[in-house]
Design a protein around this motif. Structure first.
Motif, PDB file in Angstrom:
ATOM      1  N   VAL A 178       5.089   6.570   5.814  1.00  0.00           N
ATOM      2  CA  VAL A 178       4.236   6.383   4.676  1.00  0.00           C
ATOM      3  C   VAL A 178       4.811   6.029   3.476  1.00  0.00           C
ATOM      4  N   ASN A 179       4.349   4.836   2.887  1.00  0.00           N
ATOM      5  CA  ASN A 179       5.010   4.370   1.685  1.00  0.00           C
ATOM      6  C   ASN A 179       4.088   3.886   0.673  1.00  0.00           C
ATOM      7  N   THR A 180       4.321   4.057  -0.493  1.00  0.00           N
ATOM      8  CA  THR A 180       3.301   3.600  -1.547  1.00  0.00           C
ATOM      9  C   THR A 180       4.019   2.737  -2.865  1.00  0.00           C
ATOM     10  N   MET A 181       3.503   1.588  -3.132  1.00  0.00           N
ATOM     11  CA  MET A 181       4.163   0.817  -4.075  1.00  0.00           C
ATOM     12  C   MET A 181       2.992   0.492  -5.174  1.00  0.00           C
ATOM     13  N   THR A 182       3.598   0.003  -6.260  1.00  0.00           N
ATOM     14  CA  THR A 182       2.685  -0.333  -7.481  1.00  0.00           C
ATOM     15  C   THR A 182       2.199  -1.725  -7.293  1.00  0.00           C
ATOM     16  N   ILE A 183       0.907  -1.924  -7.607  1.00  0.00           N
ATOM     17  CA  ILE A 183       0.346  -3.358  -7.582  1.00  0.00           C
ATOM     18  C   ILE A 183      -0.192  -3.499  -8.836  1.00  0.00           C
ATOM     19  N   GLY A 184      -0.209  -4.680  -9.390  1.00  0.00           N
ATOM     20  CA  GLY A 184      -0.542  -5.263 -10.575  1.00  0.00           C
ATOM     21  C   GLY A 184      -1.864  -6.259 -10.367  1.00  0.00           C
ATOM     22  N   TRP A 185      -1.816  -6.886  -9.235  1.00  0.00           N
ATOM     23  CA  TRP A 185      -2.505  -7.983  -9.052  1.00  0.00           C
ATOM     24  C   TRP A 185      -3.598  -7.780  -7.826  1.00  0.00           C
ATOM     25  N   VAL A 204      -4.678  -8.188  -1.816  1.00  0.00           N
ATOM     26  CA  VAL A 204      -3.793  -7.899  -2.613  1.00  0.00           C
ATOM     27  C   VAL A 204      -2.615  -8.782  -2.227  1.00  0.00           C
ATOM     28  N   LEU A 205      -1.662  -9.028  -3.186  1.00  0.00           N
ATOM     29  CA  LEU A 205      -0.508  -9.639  -3.016  1.00  0.00           C
ATOM     30  C   LEU A 205       0.809  -9.084  -2.847  1.00  0.00           C
ATOM     31  N   VAL A 206       1.327  -9.263  -1.669  1.00  0.00           N
ATOM     32  CA  VAL A 206       2.877  -8.606  -1.483  1.00  0.00           C
ATOM     33  C   VAL A 206       3.873  -9.368  -1.144  1.00  0.00           C
ATOM     34  N   ARG A 207       4.952  -9.429  -1.924  1.00  0.00           N
ATOM     35  CA  ARG A 207       6.067 -10.216  -1.767  1.00  0.00           C
ATOM     36  C   ARG A 207       6.782  -9.871  -0.448  1.00  0.00           C
ATOM     37  N   PRO A 208       7.564 -10.681   0.211  1.00  0.00           N
ATOM     38  CA  PRO A 208       8.216 -10.427   1.606  1.00  0.00           C
ATOM     39  C   PRO A 208       9.489  -9.424   1.313  1.00  0.00           C
ATOM     40  N   ARG A 211       9.440  -6.778  -0.425  1.00  0.00           N
ATOM     41  CA  ARG A 211       8.985  -5.376  -0.472  1.00  0.00           C
ATOM     42  C   ARG A 211       8.974  -4.637   0.995  1.00  0.00           C
ATOM     43  N   TYR A 212       9.469  -3.346   0.970  1.00  0.00           N
ATOM     44  CA  TYR A 212       9.359  -2.687   2.012  1.00  0.00           C
ATOM     45  C   TYR A 212       8.060  -2.298   2.578  1.00  0.00           C
ATOM     46  N   THR A 213       7.107  -2.504   1.686  1.00  0.00           N
ATOM     47  CA  THR A 213       5.747  -2.226   2.005  1.00  0.00           C
ATOM     48  C   THR A 213       5.260  -3.571   2.773  1.00  0.00           C
ATOM     49  N   PHE A 214       5.826  -4.658   2.845  1.00  0.00           N
ATOM     50  CA  PHE A 214       5.487  -5.835   3.363  1.00  0.00           C
ATOM     51  C   PHE A 214       5.435  -5.711   5.002  1.00  0.00           C
ATOM     52  N   VAL A 256       7.947   4.642 -11.353  1.00  0.00           N
ATOM     53  CA  VAL A 256       8.788   4.982 -10.237  1.00  0.00           C
ATOM     54  C   VAL A 256       8.452   3.951  -8.871  1.00  0.00           C
ATOM     55  N   CYS A 257       7.191   4.016  -8.509  1.00  0.00           N
ATOM     56  CA  CYS A 257       6.585   3.484  -7.311  1.00  0.00           C
ATOM     57  C   CYS A 257       6.496   1.952  -7.710  1.00  0.00           C
ATOM     58  N   GLY A 258       6.911   1.419  -8.543  1.00  0.00           N
ATOM     59  CA  GLY A 258       6.978   0.019  -8.992  1.00  0.00           C
ATOM     60  C   GLY A 258       8.262  -0.598  -9.258  1.00  0.00           C
ATOM     61  N   SER A 281      12.547   1.208  -3.824  1.00  0.00           N
ATOM     62  CA  SER A 281      12.004   0.864  -2.772  1.00  0.00           C
ATOM     63  C   SER A 281      12.019   1.938  -1.809  1.00  0.00           C
ATOM     64  N   GLY A 282      10.698   2.213  -1.179  1.00  0.00           N
ATOM     65  CA  GLY A 282      10.856   3.122   0.178  1.00  0.00           C
ATOM     66  C   GLY A 282      11.843   2.790   1.283  1.00  0.00           C
ATOM     67  N   ARG A 283      12.526   1.752   1.367  1.00  0.00           N
ATOM     68  CA  ARG A 283      13.210   1.362   2.176  1.00  0.00           C
ATOM     69  C   ARG A 283      14.797   2.561   2.062  1.00  0.00           C
ATOM     70  N   TYR A 287       7.693 -15.812  -2.608  1.00  0.00           N
ATOM     71  CA  TYR A 287       6.222 -16.069  -2.557  1.00  0.00           C
ATOM     72  C   TYR A 287       5.457 -15.106  -2.044  1.00  0.00           C
ATOM     73  N   HIS A 288       4.531 -14.478  -2.618  1.00  0.00           N
ATOM     74  CA  HIS A 288       3.419 -13.630  -2.145  1.00  0.00           C
ATOM     75  C   HIS A 288       2.802 -13.956  -0.652  1.00  0.00           C
ATOM     76  N   THR A 289       2.509 -12.867   0.091  1.00  0.00           N
ATOM     77  CA  THR A 289       1.555 -13.067   1.017  1.00  0.00           C
ATOM     78  C   THR A 289       0.354 -12.579   0.603  1.00  0.00           C
TER      79      THR A 289
HETATM   80  C1  LIG Z   1       3.198  -2.908 -12.956  1.00  0.00           C
HETATM   81  C2  LIG Z   1       3.559  -3.343 -11.795  1.00  0.00           C
HETATM   82  C3  LIG Z   1       2.893  -4.083 -10.777  1.00  0.00           C
HETATM   83  C4  LIG Z   1       3.422  -4.701  -9.753  1.00  0.00           C
HETATM   84  N1  LIG Z   1       2.522  -5.481  -8.760  1.00  0.00           N
HETATM   85  C5  LIG Z   1       3.011  -5.998  -7.789  1.00  0.00           C
HETATM   86  C6  LIG Z   1       2.368  -6.786  -6.887  1.00  0.00           C
HETATM   87  O1  LIG Z   1       1.147  -6.962  -7.024  1.00  0.00           O
HETATM   88  N2  LIG Z   1       3.010  -7.422  -5.674  1.00  0.00           N
HETATM   89  C7  LIG Z   1       4.166  -7.162  -5.284  1.00  0.00           C
HETATM   90  O2  LIG Z   1       4.830  -7.367  -4.214  1.00  0.00           O
HETATM   91  N3  LIG Z   1       4.946  -6.469  -6.100  1.00  0.00           N
HETATM   92  C8  LIG Z   1       4.308  -5.578  -7.265  1.00  0.00           C
HETATM   93  N4  LIG Z   1       5.359  -4.977  -7.904  1.00  0.00           N
HETATM   94  C9  LIG Z   1       6.712  -4.462  -7.627  1.00  0.00           C
HETATM   95  C10 LIG Z   1       6.474  -3.510  -6.481  1.00  0.00           C
HETATM   96  O3  LIG Z   1       5.967  -2.376  -6.949  1.00  0.00           O
HETATM   97  C11 LIG Z   1       8.341  -3.031  -6.388  1.00  0.00           C
HETATM   98  O4  LIG Z   1       9.101  -4.079  -6.156  1.00  0.00           O
HETATM   99  C12 LIG Z   1       8.249  -1.715  -5.441  1.00  0.00           C
HETATM  100  O5  LIG Z   1       9.609  -1.238  -5.565  1.00  0.00           O
HETATM  101  C13 LIG Z   1       8.060  -2.207  -4.034  1.00  0.00           C
HETATM  102  O6  LIG Z   1       8.436  -1.041  -3.319  1.00  0.00           O
HETATM  103  P1  LIG Z   1       8.811  -1.073  -1.771  1.00  0.00           P
HETATM  104  O7  LIG Z   1       9.868  -1.687  -1.713  1.00  0.00           O
HETATM  105  O8  LIG Z   1       8.796   0.484  -1.504  1.00  0.00           O
HETATM  106  O9  LIG Z   1       7.439  -1.761  -1.044  1.00  0.00           O
HETATM  107  C14 LIG Z   1       4.733  -4.352  -9.448  1.00  0.00           C
HETATM  108  C15 LIG Z   1       5.483  -3.480 -10.179  1.00  0.00           C
HETATM  109  C16 LIG Z   1       5.036  -2.968 -11.227  1.00  0.00           C
HETATM  110  C17 LIG Z   1       5.721  -2.125 -12.212  1.00  0.00           C
END
Ligand SMILES: Cc1cc2nc3c(=O)[nH]c(=O)nc-3n(C[C@H](O)[C@H](O)[C@H](O)COP(=O)(O)O)c2cc1C
Length: 167
Positions: A33-40, A54-58, A60-63, A87-89, A92-94, A152-154
């Motif tokens: 289980v992993n959580t990351m911060t998103i802003g978009w 939601v938009l996630v870059r490749p 990210r571990y979450t991807f 912290v979650c932003g 990395s959960g990796r 580039y985000h997916t």
């Molecule tokens: C405020 C904020 C918003 C963010 N929004 C995004 C997002 O929309 N998409 C994304 O891929 N990463 C976003 N990030 C970056 C990821 O949260 C960050 O790279 C994170 O460490 C990824 O965790 P993971 O490797 O465990 O998946 C954001 C970070 C912050 C602080």
């Protein structure tokens, strides 16, 4: 306690909180289980159903987890949890367990395998119905600044299968 709400009911608060402070995107796959911060993100109505995108870059571990699970949750705090979002932003959960590190508690998802993060205000549970990698050739020049490393985000479009708010 949670109260079921219509996905449109708190939409404006949800998008404002995402943009101003962020939200937790949580995924469960491969026993992790992993959580990351998103802003978009966006909430809307497509293919005859409510959708959260939601938009996630490749990078990210979450991807990879999201690709494997095909499901996710978004937990939105309307105030507080600033340090946890940081912290979650940034970590990395990796390489570490962010839930253990932050002390964030989870609550079982109602309709998906991923849990939600306790002590947030708004919750969206989603099942991915479409995903597409952003095509840089179709991106306006004014948006290219977000991709200095071509990461580039997916875009993951999730059907909202449950939506609720903290009472
Ligand atoms: C405020 C904020 C918003 C963010 N929004 C995004 C997002 O929309 N998409 C994304 O891929 N990463 C976003 N990030 C970056 C990821 O949260 C960050 O790279 C994170 O460490 C990824 O965790 P993971 O490797 O465990 O998946 C954001 C970070 C912050 C602080």
């Amino acid at each position: 306690m949670f109260r079921k709400i219509d996905y449109t009911e708190r939409m404006s608060e949800a998008i404002t909180a995402l943009a101003q402070s962020g939200a937790f995107l949580t995924v469960a796959a491969n026993g992790k289980v992993n959580t990351m911060t998103i802003g978009w993100g966006t909430i809307g109505y497509i293919w005859g159903r409510p959708i959260m995108m939601v938009l996630v870059r490749p990078s990210r571990y979450t991807f990879g987890l999201l690709k494997a699970a095909g499901e996710f949750t978004v937990s939105i705090p309307l105030s507080g949890l600033a340090e946890e979002l940081k912290v979650c932003g940034s970590k990395s959960g990796r390489t570490l367990d962010k839930l253990a590190l932050t002390g964030l508690a989870t609550v079982k998802g109602q309709t998906v395998s991923a849990p939600v993060i306790a002590d947030c205000d708004l919750y969206y549970e989603c099942k991915v119905v479409y995903q597409t990698q952003l095509d840089p050739t179709m991106l306006a020049d004014t948006c290219q600044k977000w991709y200095p490393q071509d990461d580039y985000h997916t875009l993951f479009f999730g059907e909202i299968t449950a939506c609720y708010a903290k009472e």
